[in-house]
Design a protein around this motif. Sequence first.
Motif, PDB file in Angstrom:
ATOM      1  N   GLU A 160      -6.083  -0.680  -2.908  1.00  0.00           N
ATOM      2  CA  GLU A 160      -5.631   0.475  -3.706  1.00  0.00           C
ATOM      3  C   GLU A 160      -5.573   0.137  -5.175  1.00  0.00           C
ATOM      4  O   GLU A 160      -5.066  -0.920  -5.563  1.00  0.00           O
ATOM      5  CB  GLU A 160      -4.234   0.914  -3.233  1.00  0.00           C
ATOM      6  CG  GLU A 160      -4.277   1.641  -1.917  1.00  0.00           C
ATOM      7  CD  GLU A 160      -2.909   2.180  -1.489  1.00  0.00           C
ATOM      8  OE1 GLU A 160      -1.888   1.882  -2.161  1.00  0.00           O
ATOM      9  OE2 GLU A 160      -2.877   2.890  -0.480  1.00  0.00           O
ATOM     10  N   ASN A 178      -0.812   4.637   0.256  1.00  0.00           N
ATOM     11  CA  ASN A 178      -1.421   5.582   1.193  1.00  0.00           C
ATOM     12  C   ASN A 178      -1.182   5.126   2.640  1.00  0.00           C
ATOM     13  O   ASN A 178      -0.921   3.954   2.893  1.00  0.00           O
ATOM     14  CB  ASN A 178      -2.923   5.694   0.931  1.00  0.00           C
ATOM     15  CG  ASN A 178      -3.203   6.455  -0.359  1.00  0.00           C
ATOM     16  OD1 ASN A 178      -2.424   7.332  -0.750  1.00  0.00           O
ATOM     17  ND2 ASN A 178      -4.275   6.102  -1.027  1.00  0.00           N
ATOM     18  N   GLN A 189      -3.512   1.030  -8.057  1.00  0.00           N
ATOM     19  CA  GLN A 189      -2.188   1.665  -8.161  1.00  0.00           C
ATOM     20  C   GLN A 189      -1.754   1.893  -9.603  1.00  0.00           C
ATOM     21  O   GLN A 189      -0.800   2.602  -9.862  1.00  0.00           O
ATOM     22  CB  GLN A 189      -1.164   0.812  -7.417  1.00  0.00           C
ATOM     23  CG  GLN A 189      -1.459   0.756  -5.915  1.00  0.00           C
ATOM     24  CD  GLN A 189      -0.417  -0.006  -5.148  1.00  0.00           C
ATOM     25  OE1 GLN A 189       0.296  -0.836  -5.698  1.00  0.00           O
ATOM     26  NE2 GLN A 189      -0.325   0.268  -3.860  1.00  0.00           N
ATOM     27  N   PHE A 219       0.829  -1.209   0.000  1.00  0.00           N
ATOM     28  CA  PHE A 219       0.000   0.000   0.000  1.00  0.00           C
ATOM     29  C   PHE A 219       0.866   1.263   0.000  1.00  0.00           C
ATOM     30  O   PHE A 219       1.927   1.322   0.630  1.00  0.00           O
ATOM     31  CB  PHE A 219      -0.932   0.011   1.227  1.00  0.00           C
ATOM     32  CG  PHE A 219      -2.066  -0.987   1.114  1.00  0.00           C
ATOM     33  CD1 PHE A 219      -2.483  -1.456  -0.124  1.00  0.00           C
ATOM     34  CD2 PHE A 219      -2.714  -1.442   2.255  1.00  0.00           C
ATOM     35  CE1 PHE A 219      -3.518  -2.379  -0.231  1.00  0.00           C
ATOM     36  CE2 PHE A 219      -3.757  -2.362   2.160  1.00  0.00           C
ATOM     37  CZ  PHE A 219      -4.154  -2.829   0.920  1.00  0.00           C
TER      38      PHE A 219
END
Length: 399
Positions: free
Chosen positions: A255, A233, A257, A231
């Motif tokens: 996410e 964030n 991405q 991840f």
Amino acid sequence: MNKSVIPYGKQNITEEDIRAVINVLNGDFLTQGPTILEFEQKFSDYIGCKYAVAVSNGTAALHLAALALGVNADSKVITTPITFAASANCIRYCGGEVVFSDIDPISYLIDLNKVRETLSSSPKGTYAGIIPVDFAGLAVNLEELRKIADEFGCWIIEDACHAPGGFFVDSNGIKQNCGNGVFADLAIFSFHPVKHIATGEGGMITTNDENLYQKLLALRSHGITRDKTKFINSIDFANGNDQRNSFEYPNWYMEMQELGYNYRLTDFQAALGISQLKRADEGLAKRRKLAKKYFDAFKNKGYVIGQSGVNEGHAYHLYIIEVKNRRGLYDYLKLNGIYAQIHYIPCHLMPYYKNLGFKLGDYPQAENYYKGCISLPVYPTLSDSELSFVISKVNEFYG
Ligand SMILES: Cc1ncc(COP(=O)(O)O)c(C=O)c1O
């Protein structure tokens, strides 16, 4: 399809296949469930590679393979003109340039000497990769192609749609299965009904490279990851900005991405694939037996100017002969309920590719092959009497 018609290829669905699909339909997951991973693991065991990624069709497999290898508007990629257009189109989807390389007139596969010539005619680094096709089921010698590719810094995507179970024998005498990832970076398969394993629509990408495998998994499903270790964030953000001092990502968090797609296979298709896979060797043996019978029937016939021949590693998705007056034979067979097919109209002469600058005369061997090729029926449920009927009608036509 009318019962009296003999097509060039056909699926073979058993009661066991149907039960396998119904079981999944009665279960909890129609898609994104455990049957996908089971199919991937069983398929990779069958092929003899480390990783497999199930996708919605062979074209999606090619597209994802090209994306995973970074094909973009600066990429130039070589493939054969005698293939289904998708082998070339995947490069165009990514904005890259397709360059064809002519076929060998005996094997009908991309001619490796010509590939070397093409690569040598430009500075190293001009070409990003090569997409060889195990056309009709005959394995490309990837050991040889790998040496060439390495010399010029190219990747290889093996289009093995015609060849699950096919193999070539390498210089050490080792059987190398099509799609086993020993020489190619990635390989792709299709599970269209005429192929060896049918799931309606469906495809698979195989590889031995873990990074490519992880990339393909993400690209198959919108570019989304659920892997906490990846991840980007923060944990606080993931929990909601007003939360402070959270120590873990919440379970719902994921996410996106990179830009991915929905190229997933469903679980009920995977169940059909698993069930079909159990009979893959049996089907392959039957295809090889039929091919041998065709070969023996036509080997001394003057009107057959070429035959795909007998080769122990050939997977015989297609049985091709080259003849004079192909149009006449095609029409005569059709009149008798035999639906032969032509594989393929040279890709570079499709109007789309002509608009990109390709023209008649560019690949003479492929164009010459197209004048006489015809694919005769070959599939596991083709009976001996149907095979004899096809052979007798070909002989009858040429009198
Ligand atoms: C050589 C080859 N490559 C790619 C494809 C594309 O597969 P699909 O029809 O599953 O998209 C096919 C299918 O016909 C094929 O024969």
